[in-house]
Design an enzyme around this catalytic site. Sequence first.
Site, PDB file in Angstrom:
ATOM      1  N   GLY A 157      -1.313   8.684  -3.371  1.00  0.00           N
ATOM      2  CA  GLY A 157      -0.297   9.008  -4.418  1.00  0.00           C
ATOM      3  C   GLY A 157      -0.238  10.438  -4.773  1.00  0.00           C
ATOM      4  O   GLY A 157      -0.973  11.407  -4.131  1.00  0.00           O
ATOM      5  N   TYR A 178     -11.835 -15.095 -12.588  1.00  0.00           N
ATOM      6  CA  TYR A 178     -11.682 -14.819 -13.855  1.00  0.00           C
ATOM      7  C   TYR A 178     -10.958 -15.514 -14.608  1.00  0.00           C
ATOM      8  O   TYR A 178     -11.309 -15.575 -15.925  1.00  0.00           O
ATOM      9  CB  TYR A 178     -11.366 -13.266 -13.918  1.00  0.00           C
ATOM     10  CG  TYR A 178     -12.718 -12.306 -13.630  1.00  0.00           C
ATOM     11  CD1 TYR A 178     -13.398 -12.367 -12.486  1.00  0.00           C
ATOM     12  CD2 TYR A 178     -13.315 -11.570 -14.767  1.00  0.00           C
ATOM     13  CE1 TYR A 178     -14.494 -11.634 -12.164  1.00  0.00           C
ATOM     14  CE2 TYR A 178     -14.436 -10.936 -14.654  1.00  0.00           C
ATOM     15  CZ  TYR A 178     -14.724 -10.911 -13.440  1.00  0.00           C
ATOM     16  OH  TYR A 178     -16.112  -9.951 -13.053  1.00  0.00           O
ATOM     17  N   VAL A 197     -11.035   3.413  -8.559  1.00  0.00           N
ATOM     18  CA  VAL A 197     -11.239   2.252  -9.070  1.00  0.00           C
ATOM     19  C   VAL A 197     -12.130   1.070  -8.567  1.00  0.00           C
ATOM     20  O   VAL A 197     -12.807   0.278  -9.129  1.00  0.00           O
ATOM     21  CB  VAL A 197      -9.932   1.695  -9.934  1.00  0.00           C
ATOM     22  CG1 VAL A 197      -9.254   2.326 -10.802  1.00  0.00           C
ATOM     23  CG2 VAL A 197      -9.188   1.199  -8.668  1.00  0.00           C
ATOM     24  N   LYS A 218      -5.844  -8.322  -0.294  1.00  0.00           N
ATOM     25  CA  LYS A 218      -5.018  -8.792  -1.282  1.00  0.00           C
ATOM     26  C   LYS A 218      -5.000 -10.252  -1.613  1.00  0.00           C
ATOM     27  O   LYS A 218      -5.114 -10.442  -2.723  1.00  0.00           O
ATOM     28  CB  LYS A 218      -3.366  -8.168  -1.008  1.00  0.00           C
ATOM     29  CG  LYS A 218      -2.997  -7.140  -0.840  1.00  0.00           C
ATOM     30  CD  LYS A 218      -2.874  -6.297  -2.339  1.00  0.00           C
ATOM     31  CE  LYS A 218      -2.345  -5.159  -2.654  1.00  0.00           C
ATOM     32  NZ  LYS A 218      -2.503  -4.632  -3.879  1.00  0.00           N
ATOM     33  N   TYR A 278      -5.227  -5.326   4.830  1.00  0.00           N
ATOM     34  CA  TYR A 278      -4.315  -5.177   3.537  1.00  0.00           C
ATOM     35  C   TYR A 278      -4.058  -6.654   3.212  1.00  0.00           C
ATOM     36  O   TYR A 278      -4.416  -7.027   1.944  1.00  0.00           O
ATOM     37  CB  TYR A 278      -2.771  -4.539   3.908  1.00  0.00           C
ATOM     38  CG  TYR A 278      -1.973  -4.279   2.805  1.00  0.00           C
ATOM     39  CD1 TYR A 278      -2.487  -3.585   1.674  1.00  0.00           C
ATOM     40  CD2 TYR A 278      -0.704  -4.978   2.485  1.00  0.00           C
ATOM     41  CE1 TYR A 278      -1.331  -3.505   0.606  1.00  0.00           C
ATOM     42  CE2 TYR A 278       0.037  -5.249   1.490  1.00  0.00           C
ATOM     43  CZ  TYR A 278      -0.197  -4.200   0.794  1.00  0.00           C
ATOM     44  OH  TYR A 278       0.720  -4.211  -0.415  1.00  0.00           O
ATOM     45  N   ARG A 294       7.452   3.745   5.464  1.00  0.00           N
ATOM     46  CA  ARG A 294       8.301   2.157   5.365  1.00  0.00           C
ATOM     47  C   ARG A 294       9.778   2.397   5.671  1.00  0.00           C
ATOM     48  O   ARG A 294      10.269   3.677   5.849  1.00  0.00           O
ATOM     49  CB  ARG A 294       8.007   1.624   4.219  1.00  0.00           C
ATOM     50  CG  ARG A 294       6.889   0.999   3.934  1.00  0.00           C
ATOM     51  CD  ARG A 294       6.280   0.309   2.751  1.00  0.00           C
ATOM     52  NE  ARG A 294       5.988   1.417   1.942  1.00  0.00           N
ATOM     53  CZ  ARG A 294       5.503   1.118   0.590  1.00  0.00           C
ATOM     54  NH1 ARG A 294       5.349  -0.104   0.224  1.00  0.00           N
ATOM     55  NH2 ARG A 294       5.073   2.088  -0.007  1.00  0.00           N
TER      56      ARG A 294
END
Length: 330
Positions: free
Chosen positions: A39, A166, A60, A156, A152, A193
């Site tokens: 980012g 959860y 995170v 995911k 990836y 991309r």
Amino acid sequence: MPKKIIVTGAAGFLGSHLVRELVKEKNNFVIGVDNLSTGLLSNLEEAFNNNNFSFIHADVSQKEIIGHREFKGVEEIYHLASPASPKFYQAFPLETIAVNTLGTWNMLELAKRNRAKVLYTSTSEVYGDPELNPQTEQYRGNVNTWGPRACYDESKRLGEVLCYEYYRLYQIPVKVARIFNTYSAGLRNDDGRVISNFVVQAIQSKDITVYGDGSQTRSFCYVDDTIKALLLMMEKEEANGQIINIGNPQEYKIIDLAYLIKKLAVSDSRIIFKELPENDPKIRRPAIDKAKRILGWYPVIDLEKGLRETIRVYKEKMGISKNGELRVEN
Ligand code: UDP
């Protein structure tokens, strides 16, 4: 009391667009979190002008994040953090696995402690190289675990499993968006991309690089449509415990996309062919009946309209004026 909302991956492509929408509502207090691995802080320039936005530079996937004092009382968590371009997730495979598994787990735990809602952004990549077209949410996919896209795709998928558990064990209001190819000029110039590559190449009169023979297909959704869907998913109780495809079902061959971009950009680029990357999916198109039914959502911006805007803004970003000349800054 303002509504506290966390957006992970806030400095990324989708994250920054989402933040831009969320801060418009003055009763929202939006906390953007990003480790800035892919980012860019410049994506948040506008957001920083709002006093209902704050930014935390953090990863995170680290467990300590759950106890961050600013997160107390959070009501909504949009978990978008993850590299999403094959170029970047293949450059950071272990970090990608960590953020989609441990990062998702941490965000779910944070939600559990605060009774917050969670939107997890999964991907059409969970379908791998699909044997079914269009892909419905019931389709279980065809992913190769032993290949360059697995870090990836499989992480995911495991993120989805954590959401499921959860939801089942603790009744956390969890929603899973399987996002198909999305674009706008918000993609980094070097994102890798296809739309950012082709548009940047077309604008710069460089060769447009089609991988393989260009017969593989993708379906492209303009970012404004995607963001609307994510907001609706968070809002709608009917989306709790649901997986929903978010994408535009108009399907294009990559070679046709190349010609379309060349035409719309009025470019003199050549179209050239390069080797097809390993495990590149041959087809992709979302079935969006579920999104229509549960969210009342469908995309309204067609590819040509979205591309015109994308080309216009990329030209602006790259300092090219309306008459096609390169601006020289004094
Ligand atoms: N592609 C291409 N040229 C490029 C970049 C991508 O032909 O410069 C192709 C790629 O092989 C794939 C499709 O465009 O078939 C979409 O690739 P992208 O990396 O945008 O996303 P993906 O859907 O594969 O994750």
